[in-house]
Design a protein around this motif. Structure first.
Motif, PDB file in Angstrom:
ATOM      1  N   GLY A 114       0.743  -1.013  -0.088  1.00 32.22           N
ATOM      2  CA  GLY A 114       0.087   0.045   0.161  1.00 32.22           C
ATOM      3  C   GLY A 114       0.807   1.255  -0.030  1.00 32.22           C
ATOM      4  N   LYS A 115       1.950   1.333   0.917  1.00 30.87           N
ATOM      5  CA  LYS A 115       2.775   2.631   0.798  1.00 30.87           C
ATOM      6  C   LYS A 115       3.391   2.979  -0.327  1.00 30.87           C
ATOM      7  N   LYS A 167       6.993   6.902  -7.014  1.00 33.33           N
ATOM      8  CA  LYS A 167       7.489   5.388  -6.929  1.00 33.33           C
ATOM      9  C   LYS A 167       6.552   4.350  -7.596  1.00 33.33           C
ATOM     10  N   LEU A 168       5.317   4.623  -7.652  1.00 31.50           N
ATOM     11  CA  LEU A 168       4.418   3.889  -8.427  1.00 31.50           C
ATOM     12  C   LEU A 168       4.674   3.927  -9.945  1.00 31.50           C
ATOM     13  N   ARG A 169       4.984   4.990 -10.198  1.00 34.35           N
ATOM     14  CA  ARG A 169       5.336   5.061 -11.849  1.00 34.35           C
ATOM     15  C   ARG A 169       6.341   4.443 -12.200  1.00 34.35           C
ATOM     16  N   GLU A 170       7.333   4.614 -11.411  1.00 33.06           N
ATOM     17  CA  GLU A 170       8.893   4.045 -11.509  1.00 33.06           C
ATOM     18  C   GLU A 170       8.622   2.618 -11.642  1.00 33.06           C
ATOM     19  N   PHE A 171       7.743   1.929 -10.475  1.00 32.68           N
ATOM     20  CA  PHE A 171       7.674   0.344 -10.374  1.00 32.68           C
ATOM     21  C   PHE A 171       6.855  -0.127 -11.542  1.00 32.68           C
ATOM     22  N   GLU A 227       7.468 -17.904  -9.609  1.00 26.71           N
ATOM     23  CA  GLU A 227       8.117 -17.038  -8.704  1.00 26.71           C
ATOM     24  C   GLU A 227       7.459 -15.841  -8.102  1.00 26.71           C
ATOM     25  N   LEU A 228       7.496 -15.738  -6.785  1.00 27.90           N
ATOM     26  CA  LEU A 228       6.887 -14.654  -6.084  1.00 27.90           C
ATOM     27  C   LEU A 228       7.682 -13.483  -5.816  1.00 27.90           C
ATOM     28  N   PHE A 229       7.219 -12.275  -5.771  1.00 24.83           N
ATOM     29  CA  PHE A 229       7.892 -11.103  -5.555  1.00 24.83           C
ATOM     30  C   PHE A 229       6.913 -10.485  -4.492  1.00 24.83           C
ATOM     31  N   TYR A 230       7.532 -10.073  -3.325  1.00 23.25           N
ATOM     32  CA  TYR A 230       6.775  -8.949  -2.354  1.00 23.25           C
ATOM     33  C   TYR A 230       7.605  -7.761  -2.377  1.00 23.25           C
ATOM     34  N   CYS A 231       6.977  -6.699  -2.835  1.00 25.65           N
ATOM     35  CA  CYS A 231       7.706  -5.442  -2.749  1.00 25.65           C
ATOM     36  C   CYS A 231       6.948  -4.691  -1.492  1.00 25.65           C
ATOM     37  N   PHE A 232       7.693  -4.360  -0.678  1.00 25.43           N
ATOM     38  CA  PHE A 232       7.282  -3.600   0.528  1.00 25.43           C
ATOM     39  C   PHE A 232       8.226  -2.409   1.105  1.00 25.43           C
ATOM     40  N   GLU A 233       8.204  -1.864   2.275  1.00 26.88           N
ATOM     41  CA  GLU A 233       8.986  -0.755   2.579  1.00 26.88           C
ATOM     42  C   GLU A 233      10.360  -1.047   2.945  1.00 26.88           C
ATOM     43  N   LYS A 234      10.682  -2.185   3.292  1.00 27.41           N
ATOM     44  CA  LYS A 234      12.246  -2.590   3.409  1.00 27.41           C
ATOM     45  C   LYS A 234      12.762  -3.160   2.299  1.00 27.41           C
ATOM     46  N   LYS A 235      14.167  -3.055   2.271  1.00 24.74           N
ATOM     47  CA  LYS A 235      15.178  -3.872   1.295  1.00 24.74           C
ATOM     48  C   LYS A 235      14.896  -5.271   1.309  1.00 24.74           C
ATOM     49  N   GLY A 236      14.474  -5.885   2.201  1.00 21.19           N
ATOM     50  CA  GLY A 236      14.442  -7.392   2.436  1.00 21.19           C
ATOM     51  C   GLY A 236      14.342  -7.543   3.800  1.00 21.19           C
ATOM     52  N   VAL A 237      14.632  -8.863   4.030  1.00 23.28           N
ATOM     53  CA  VAL A 237      14.609  -9.503   5.602  1.00 23.28           C
ATOM     54  C   VAL A 237      16.030  -8.760   6.298  1.00 23.28           C
ATOM     55  N   LEU A 238      15.827  -8.062   7.252  1.00 24.97           N
ATOM     56  CA  LEU A 238      16.816  -7.576   8.095  1.00 24.97           C
ATOM     57  C   LEU A 238      17.225  -8.418   9.360  1.00 24.97           C
ATOM     58  N   THR A 239      18.722  -8.186   9.510  1.00 29.26           N
ATOM     59  CA  THR A 239      18.847  -8.731  10.796  1.00 29.26           C
ATOM     60  C   THR A 239      18.689  -7.793  12.145  1.00 29.26           C
ATOM     61  N   ASP A 240      18.668  -6.347  11.397  1.00 28.82           N
ATOM     62  CA  ASP A 240      18.650  -5.409  12.569  1.00 28.82           C
ATOM     63  C   ASP A 240      17.517  -4.360  11.926  1.00 28.82           C
ATOM     64  N   VAL A 241      16.248  -4.232  12.614  1.00 26.66           N
ATOM     65  CA  VAL A 241      15.163  -3.766  11.950  1.00 26.66           C
ATOM     66  C   VAL A 241      15.435  -2.235  11.743  1.00 26.66           C
ATOM     67  N   GLU A 242      16.249  -1.636  12.517  1.00 26.92           N
ATOM     68  CA  GLU A 242      16.727  -0.374  12.712  1.00 26.92           C
ATOM     69  C   GLU A 242      17.823   0.043  11.556  1.00 26.92           C
ATOM     70  N   GLY A 245      11.778  -7.416  -1.062  1.00 26.06           N
ATOM     71  CA  GLY A 245      12.555  -6.005  -1.244  1.00 26.06           C
ATOM     72  C   GLY A 245      11.571  -4.801  -1.339  1.00 26.06           C
ATOM     73  N   ASP A 246      12.114  -3.744  -1.600  1.00 28.13           N
ATOM     74  CA  ASP A 246      11.475  -2.502  -1.734  1.00 28.13           C
ATOM     75  C   ASP A 246      10.882  -2.254  -3.132  1.00 28.13           C
ATOM     76  N   SER A 247      10.770  -0.950  -3.521  1.00 27.05           N
ATOM     77  CA  SER A 247      10.262  -0.660  -4.753  1.00 27.05           C
ATOM     78  C   SER A 247      11.188  -0.783  -5.777  1.00 27.05           C
ATOM     79  N   ASN A 248      12.240  -1.004  -5.623  1.00 27.14           N
ATOM     80  CA  ASN A 248      13.222  -1.298  -6.844  1.00 27.14           C
ATOM     81  C   ASN A 248      13.613  -2.656  -6.867  1.00 27.14           C
ATOM     82  N   LEU A 249      12.638  -3.713  -6.121  1.00 33.76           N
ATOM     83  CA  LEU A 249      13.027  -4.974  -6.280  1.00 33.76           C
ATOM     84  C   LEU A 249      12.995  -5.607  -7.673  1.00 33.76           C
TER      85      LEU A 249
END
Lengths: 259, 259
Positions: free
Chosen positions: A13-14, A21-25, A180-195, A243-247
């Protein structure tokens, strides 16, 4: 004969709310080889419209309740505004897209969630994806774009988690395609450190997933996403990318998940 | 070989707003023999939502201007709320329906109306109906349900008169099918006396149409509708029926128009 690769892409949604970002995506999505499927929700755009209309957003234990008014708003925002604008934009850049909700051509049947302690209202858990129409659409070089709405077969539309819609479509199509399944969300992927946005884990398999779980490294928000991922991998989906919108760009940092 | 009959049915906005009438109408539509196509607008439901959102409805010479906010509302109400609910309801009573706007699968291309004295905003006049996807949908025993929205091929959705959408689809499909066009609106048909709902003219051909025109019997509201009808008949549509929400029932009073 080797199966053809089908890419099922979910955008969050974001990402949808940010016009640039949407146009680029969508440009990146358009550049993906055919066949492909797009799945979207609508997130806070629906919440904002509900607020403007004076509809109260009801939450129980931090989870949203989809009452009749909320379902109307979701149908307007996901099924209408977002879906049809994405279609018009994709058509303009060369992707022959077709907007669908789960009721269209009977593609996604769900069951209204049972009332236990909480009545979630018009929320559906997917029971079946009918691949026939989706396949025939792909065979006509048309790209289905699903909003996160399903239906109960008895006349009701149901609000359905967008990640689940993507996963269930991916699983159902895995009989026909190498999915193949792609999830584009706010983060660049699964993080070891959320911060730390740069702490992306590049590859996860089931063994590493269990280790990360045991060491408590996976954040609470990521848990259901990863559970969904392994459930999909155990049901025929071959690879999952987070990944994020650049996935969809080549060489974008992301997390790749395999069995 | 004789062409198969295809029924293209347009329902008016006032009919959609009355839940009982709509239910009854959809039952009648469901009972029609296949193949068939449904076209709907949304009328005052969009106006009401616009009002609730505080959007001003702009009129010039009694005609509505579709500004960016109005177009958003139309996309939400026609393309989302009404279309998807009709689909869910039709699915529940045995019609495998597919909701479309003109952007979906590139079915209806229009041109934004030129700015002369008045800028009507996001209003499109239809240039082309692409029959390929519609035909393949019908061949799969799926019933297309169009909302009155088209697109310009360059990324914009455009508000388009519902009667014209139905007429243009009917004309385009007339190359493949023997097309019958049904307009369901508030009246039982073309009336000789606007005040008298029972004064329905049962049959009109071009000769009678000219006589009625000359005698000033056709009311102003009916003029564009009838002009559209004869234009459609002159472009391959075989029969046109005008009536109220009971039009699809056997023996309902109505006006039948032929060349």
């Amino acid at each position: 004969m080797e199966k053809q690769i089908l890419k099922v892409v979910k955008i969050g949604g974001k990402l949808i709310e940010d016009e640039n970002k949407l146009r680029e995506f969508l440009k990146d999505f358009c550049a993906l080889p055919f066949p492909k499927i797009l799945v979207h929700g609508g997130g806070t755009m629906a919440t904002k419209l509900a607020e403007k209309l004076g509809y109260e957003t009801k939450m129980v234990d931090g989870r949203r309740i989809t009452d009749a008014n909320s379902m109307k708003v979701i149908t307007m925002v996901y099924g209408g505004l977002i879906n049809k604008n994405i279609i018009a934009k994709l058509q303009a850049i060369g992707t022959n897209a077709l907007g669908l909700c789960g009721a269209d051509a009977g593609t996604i049947i769900s069951k209204r969630r049972e009332i236990k302690e909480v009545d979630f209202g018009f929320v559906g858990d997917i029971e079946r994806v009918n691949t026939g129409f989706i396949s025939s659409t792909l065979q006509q070089n048309i790209t289905p774009v699903f909003s996160a709405i399903s239906y109960d077969g008895r006349g009701e539309l149901l609000n359905t988690n967008g990640d689940s819609v993507a996963a269930e479509i991916a699983k159902a199509m895995a009989g026909i395609y190498d999915v193949e399944l792609f999830y584009c969300f706010e983060k660049k992927g699964v993080l070891t450190d959320v911060e730390n946005d740069e702490s992306v884990i590049e590859d996860i398999d089931e063994q590493l997933y269990r280790q990360l779980l045991n060491r408590g490294i996976i954040s609470e928000g990521m848990l259901p996403k990863l559970q969904n991922c392994f459930e999909a991998l155990n049901n025929g989906v071959s690879k999952i990318f987070l990944g994020d919108s650049n996935l969809l760009k080549k060489n974008a940092i992301h997390t790749k998940i395999v069995k």
